[in-house]
Design a protein around this motif. Sequence first.
Motif, PDB file in Angstrom:
ATOM      1  N   LEU B   7       0.530  -1.302   0.057  1.00 29.90           N
ATOM      2  CA  LEU B   7       0.081   0.198   0.117  1.00 29.90           C
ATOM      3  C   LEU B   7       0.944   1.318   0.035  1.00 29.90           C
ATOM      4  N   VAL B   8       1.783   1.341   0.960  1.00 30.46           N
ATOM      5  CA  VAL B   8       2.712   2.350   0.872  1.00 30.46           C
ATOM      6  C   VAL B   8       3.763   2.400  -0.336  1.00 30.46           C
ATOM      7  N   TRP B   9       3.979   1.346  -0.861  1.00 32.88           N
ATOM      8  CA  TRP B   9       5.135   1.443  -2.092  1.00 32.88           C
ATOM      9  C   TRP B   9       3.830   2.226  -3.342  1.00 32.88           C
ATOM     10  N   HIS B  10       2.831   1.773  -3.393  1.00 33.98           N
ATOM     11  CA  HIS B  10       1.992   2.098  -4.591  1.00 33.98           C
ATOM     12  C   HIS B  10       1.551   3.768  -4.219  1.00 33.98           C
ATOM     13  N   ALA B  11       1.296   4.129  -2.904  1.00 31.31           N
ATOM     14  CA  ALA B  11       1.051   5.521  -2.733  1.00 31.31           C
ATOM     15  C   ALA B  11       2.410   6.165  -3.057  1.00 31.31           C
ATOM     16  N   LEU B  12       3.409   5.770  -2.602  1.00 35.60           N
ATOM     17  CA  LEU B  12       4.802   6.378  -2.980  1.00 35.60           C
ATOM     18  C   LEU B  12       4.984   6.830  -4.370  1.00 35.60           C
ATOM     19  N   LEU B  13       4.584   5.544  -5.307  1.00 36.14           N
ATOM     20  CA  LEU B  13       4.843   5.806  -6.725  1.00 36.14           C
ATOM     21  C   LEU B  13       3.683   6.860  -7.237  1.00 36.14           C
ATOM     22  N   VAL B  14       2.710   6.738  -6.853  1.00 33.74           N
ATOM     23  CA  VAL B  14       1.460   7.581  -7.454  1.00 33.74           C
ATOM     24  C   VAL B  14       2.018   9.021  -7.061  1.00 33.74           C
ATOM     25  N   SER B  15       2.408   9.437  -5.781  1.00 35.52           N
ATOM     26  CA  SER B  15       2.342  10.561  -5.348  1.00 35.52           C
ATOM     27  C   SER B  15       3.532  11.218  -5.962  1.00 35.52           C
ATOM     28  N   VAL B  16       4.556  10.479  -6.013  1.00 36.76           N
ATOM     29  CA  VAL B  16       5.690  11.009  -6.912  1.00 36.76           C
ATOM     30  C   VAL B  16       5.262  11.379  -8.328  1.00 36.76           C
ATOM     31  N   PHE B  17       4.726  10.617  -8.919  1.00 36.56           N
ATOM     32  CA  PHE B  17       4.150  10.612 -10.172  1.00 36.56           C
ATOM     33  C   PHE B  17       3.284  11.927 -10.254  1.00 36.56           C
ATOM     34  N   PHE B  18       2.335  12.221  -9.585  1.00 44.40           N
ATOM     35  CA  PHE B  18       1.519  13.381  -9.727  1.00 44.40           C
ATOM     36  C   PHE B  18       2.333  14.884  -9.331  1.00 44.40           C
ATOM     37  N   ALA B  19       3.159  14.713  -8.410  1.00 45.11           N
ATOM     38  CA  ALA B  19       3.879  15.753  -7.870  1.00 45.11           C
ATOM     39  C   ALA B  19       4.929  16.139  -9.022  1.00 45.11           C
ATOM     40  N   TYR B  20       5.337  15.499  -9.870  1.00 46.65           N
ATOM     41  CA  TYR B  20       6.266  15.976 -10.984  1.00 46.65           C
ATOM     42  C   TYR B  20       5.292  16.185 -12.412  1.00 46.65           C
ATOM     43  N   LEU B  21       4.004  15.530 -12.415  1.00 46.54           N
ATOM     44  CA  LEU B  21       3.122  16.024 -13.450  1.00 46.54           C
ATOM     45  C   LEU B  21       2.532  17.293 -13.156  1.00 46.54           C
ATOM     46  N   TRP B  22       2.119  17.504 -12.057  1.00 51.66           N
ATOM     47  CA  TRP B  22       1.250  18.839 -11.877  1.00 51.66           C
ATOM     48  C   TRP B  22       1.917  19.898 -11.269  1.00 51.66           C
ATOM     49  N   ARG B  23       2.964  19.776 -10.700  1.00 51.28           N
ATOM     50  CA  ARG B  23       4.000  20.997  -9.921  1.00 51.28           C
ATOM     51  C   ARG B  23       5.325  21.120 -10.816  1.00 51.28           C
ATOM     52  N   TYR B  24       5.821  22.203 -10.779  1.00 49.32           N
ATOM     53  CA  TYR B  24       7.143  22.481 -11.328  1.00 49.32           C
ATOM     54  C   TYR B  24       8.182  22.998 -10.407  1.00 49.32           C
ATOM     55  N   GLU B  25       7.936  23.772  -9.408  1.00 47.92           N
ATOM     56  CA  GLU B  25       8.523  24.280  -8.360  1.00 47.92           C
ATOM     57  C   GLU B  25       8.834  23.289  -7.276  1.00 47.92           C
ATOM     58  N   ALA B  26      10.097  23.119  -6.859  1.00 50.25           N
ATOM     59  CA  ALA B  26      10.598  22.154  -5.931  1.00 50.25           C
ATOM     60  C   ALA B  26       9.515  22.066  -4.403  1.00 50.25           C
ATOM     61  N   ARG B  27       9.308  23.297  -4.050  1.00 49.13           N
ATOM     62  CA  ARG B  27       8.678  23.383  -2.721  1.00 49.13           C
ATOM     63  C   ARG B  27       7.234  22.774  -3.039  1.00 49.13           C
ATOM     64  N   ALA B  28       6.353  23.338  -4.232  1.00 49.04           N
ATOM     65  CA  ALA B  28       5.164  22.866  -4.446  1.00 49.04           C
ATOM     66  C   ALA B  28       4.942  21.461  -4.815  1.00 49.04           C
ATOM     67  N   ARG B  29       6.114  20.803  -5.337  1.00 51.79           N
ATOM     68  CA  ARG B  29       6.116  19.535  -5.703  1.00 51.79           C
ATOM     69  C   ARG B  29       6.253  18.445  -4.013  1.00 51.79           C
ATOM     70  N   ARG B  30       7.098  19.094  -3.286  1.00 54.17           N
ATOM     71  CA  ARG B  30       7.259  18.568  -1.952  1.00 54.17           C
ATOM     72  C   ARG B  30       5.884  18.455  -1.428  1.00 54.17           C
ATOM     73  N   ARG B  31       5.164  19.599  -1.227  1.00 51.79           N
ATOM     74  CA  ARG B  31       3.823  20.001  -0.557  1.00 51.79           C
ATOM     75  C   ARG B  31       2.720  18.833  -1.256  1.00 51.79           C
ATOM     76  N   LEU B  32       2.850  18.743  -2.751  1.00 49.70           N
ATOM     77  CA  LEU B  32       1.704  17.907  -3.123  1.00 49.70           C
ATOM     78  C   LEU B  32       2.212  16.245  -2.924  1.00 49.70           C
ATOM     79  N   PHE B  33       3.338  16.178  -3.108  1.00 47.78           N
ATOM     80  CA  PHE B  33       3.871  14.734  -2.821  1.00 47.78           C
ATOM     81  C   PHE B  33       3.341  14.387  -1.207  1.00 47.78           C
ATOM     82  N   LEU B  34       3.446  15.184  -0.243  1.00 51.39           N
ATOM     83  CA  LEU B  34       3.475  14.749   1.045  1.00 51.39           C
ATOM     84  C   LEU B  34       1.779  14.811   1.185  1.00 51.39           C
ATOM     85  N   LYS B  35       1.081  15.747   0.852  1.00 54.57           N
ATOM     86  CA  LYS B  35      -0.275  15.509   0.858  1.00 54.57           C
ATOM     87  C   LYS B  35      -0.796  14.317   0.273  1.00 54.57           C
ATOM     88  N   THR B  36      -0.779  14.007  -1.075  1.00 53.87           N
ATOM     89  CA  THR B  36      -1.107  12.984  -1.692  1.00 53.87           C
ATOM     90  C   THR B  36      -0.642  11.485  -0.888  1.00 53.87           C
TER      91      THR B  36
END
Lengths: 154, 55
Positions: B7-36
Amino acid sequence: MSTKVPQDGTAESRQAARRKAPVVLLIAAWLVPGLGHLLLGKRHRALVFGLVVLASFVTGVLVDGELGTPREASPFSWLATIACCGNGALYFVRLIWLNGLDLLSLSSFPYQLQGGGSPTAAGFSYGNTFLYTAGLMNLLVMLDVSDITRGEKD
Amino acid sequence: MDHLLLLVWHALLVSVFFAYLWRYEARARRRLFLKTLLIMVLGGIACGWLMYVAP
């Protein structure tokens, strides 16, 4: 998120919306996860997308997931097939791995294709989820490549 | 097989994916990653607990 094209209905934005992404680039993005972004010079994103899709696909195979293949009288199996087809070359390599090179010569192609996996394995459902997710993510990556080439995204 | 790990591995992969797909700045990416990641992991565990009452 920054956009390069104004969405205000001006001639410039209408022209950008009509612009089409090169088909070869989209096919490359579909076949090899991350290749589309790599060709556009987005090396960092290409690496991340490629690794995420690959890791998800490999995990799905390792925990006994079944690749989506069409089943006779089972229309929903086509949805699974489309999702898994999103993996591009990974999907076809795995299919050939399981069915051999002469898969096109099967008597009732494509209904006899084997998707691997084992329904009795503990990880079967998880594996399917990983395989579908990998394919759908790669389809989103393709759309992203299309948006970038049309100037709608950076 | 560790279900929570998957479950955690799947969540990790999906979170990284959407953080890079939807955000461009490092800070915004980190926030979306953690939230997701948090929503997927905690939501998954919560759903698991809720399913105890199902027959």
